[in-house]
Design a protein around this motif. Structure first.
Motif, short mmCIF file in Angstrom:
data_model
loop_
_atom_site.label_atom_id
_atom_site.label_comp_id
_atom_site.label_asym_id
_atom_site.label_seq_id
_atom_site.Cartn_x
_atom_site.Cartn_y
_atom_site.Cartn_z
N ASP A 47 25.26 53.49 41.44
CA ASP A 47 24.31 52.51 40.92
C ASP A 47 22.92 53.00 41.27
O ASP A 47 22.50 52.98 42.42
N PRO B 33 28.22 45.57 46.28
CA PRO B 33 29.34 44.70 46.71
C PRO B 33 29.97 43.94 45.55
O PRO B 33 31.20 43.72 45.53
N GLN B 34 29.17 43.53 44.57
CA GLN B 34 29.71 42.83 43.41
C GLN B 34 30.58 43.78 42.57
O GLN B 34 31.62 43.36 42.04
N SER B 35 30.16 45.03 42.49
CA SER B 35 30.95 46.01 41.74
C SER B 35 32.26 46.32 42.46
O SER B 35 33.30 46.49 41.82
N VAL C 144 25.80 45.52 37.31
CA VAL C 144 27.06 45.29 38.03
C VAL C 144 28.23 45.64 37.12
O VAL C 144 28.25 45.29 35.94
N ALA D 66 33.91 44.22 44.32
CA ALA D 66 34.76 43.05 44.08
C ALA D 66 35.38 43.10 42.69
O ALA D 66 36.56 42.75 42.50
N TYR D 67 34.61 43.57 41.71
CA TYR D 67 35.13 43.64 40.34
C TYR D 67 36.25 44.68 40.25
O TYR D 67 37.29 44.42 39.64
N GLN E 170 22.28 45.06 46.40
CA GLN E 170 22.84 43.77 46.03
C GLN E 170 24.01 43.92 45.05
O GLN E 170 24.97 43.15 45.08
N GLN E 171 23.94 44.91 44.17
CA GLN E 171 24.94 45.04 43.11
C GLN E 171 26.22 45.73 43.56
O GLN E 171 27.31 45.41 43.03
N THR F 178 29.75 43.85 33.69
CA THR F 178 28.78 42.96 33.04
C THR F 178 28.02 43.67 31.92
O THR F 178 27.19 43.04 31.25
N LYS G 159 39.36 43.30 41.77
CA LYS G 159 39.94 42.25 40.93
C LYS G 159 40.75 42.88 39.78
O LYS G 159 41.89 42.45 39.52
#
Length: 278
Positions: free
Chosen positions: A255, A265-267, A228, A269-270, A262-263, A231, A273
């Motif tokens: 990715d 959407p987290q990326s 992600v 969001a990062y 799974q990863q 991280t 941010k």
């Protein structure tokens, strides 16, 4: 009234400047290659929910071109960059133009320069520079920007630097889609390179690397080391802020891991941010 008009015009100018510098989040569809084999339409349908509407691709996943375009449009998705094979750029650049135009894409990316495994040298570097400059001029005249995507093998020592320096210094008619993971794998510093050549990166492949991952100068590595964004050991935060500063158009998530669904959407969001930070 004059003051109101002046204020309005200033606001429009500020907004326009912001649009020029604005970054968009995109996705390299190769990230979902495994899922596409099982259910291409269902996998595409996941993308809007990830917070993404721009894609880098060019294939049609078994559909006719017009059917695929209509399918993407129905999902609110659009192709902004297509692939450009080295041989096609060398022998038939018009085919790259035609594919890009069919999607309305303004970027075409070449991701590999043919060479004997582990033996990329100044010979292949100079040949590629010639191919990219020649084809890049043809694409540029058609309104398309040709970009090269490094894979780490370009960071072998040459002169007072590395082979990639030659590609950067001699790029007259092409730019770069820097895959920051592969640059770091090859021993380069993606943020330092971006700062040194701030106008050369209209596209970025944002891909983070698990801590402790060994480097590679042959363009190969374990895809499961893709983690992600934010991280790993690539300075993704610094790269996003630099991209905002220089006006990189698309921040493209790639990715390649088996956890990409799974990863991603987290990326996303990062990235959002970091972009929102003052």
């Amino acid at each position: 009234m004059k003051n109101l008009t002046k204020t309005f015009l200033m606001a429009v100018m500020i907004l326009s400047a912001g649009q020029i510098k604005a970054q968009e989040i995109a996705l390299q569809l190769y990230s979902l290659r495994n899922e596409m084999k099982q259910d291409a339409k269902g996998t595409h349908a996941l993308i809007p929910g990830m917070g993404i509407k721009y894609l880098e691709g060019g294939g049609t996943y078994g559909m006719e071109k017009e059917e695929y375009k209509a399918f993407l449009s129905g999902l609110g998705l659009s192709i902004v960059a297509v692939g450009a094979g080295y041989e096609a750029l060398r022998d038939n650049p018009q085919s790259v133009i035609d594919n890009a135009n069919s999607y309305g894409a303004k970027f075409a990316t070449c991701t590999w320069i043919p060479h004997p495994s582990g033996q990329f040298s100044i010979k292949e570097t100079k040949e590629a520079i010639e191919v990219f400059n020649k084809a890049g001029k043809i694409l540029k005249d058609a309104g398309i920007t040709l970009c090269y995507h490094p894979h780490g093998y370009e960071f072998k020592p040459y002169g007072k630097g590395v082979l990639f320096d030659e590609m950067l210094k001699n790029a007259k008619n092409y730019d770069f889609n820097m895959d920051v993971y592969w640059v770091q794998m090859g021993g380069g510093d993606p943020l330092a390179i971006m700062k040194k050549y701030p106008k050369k990166f209209p596209l970025l492949h944002l891909k983070d690397r698990a801590h402790g991952t060994p480097g590679s100068t042959d363009g190969r590595g374990d895809v499961e080391t893709n983690v992600v964004l934010g991280t790993g050991d690539v300075d993704i935060h610094g790269l996003i802020k630099q991209a905002q500063k220089v006006g990189t158009k698309y921040l493209i998530i790639e990715d390649e891991s088996s956890r990409s669904v799974q990863q991603i959407p987290q990326s996303v969001a990062y990235i959002k941010k970091v972009m929102a930070e003052k």
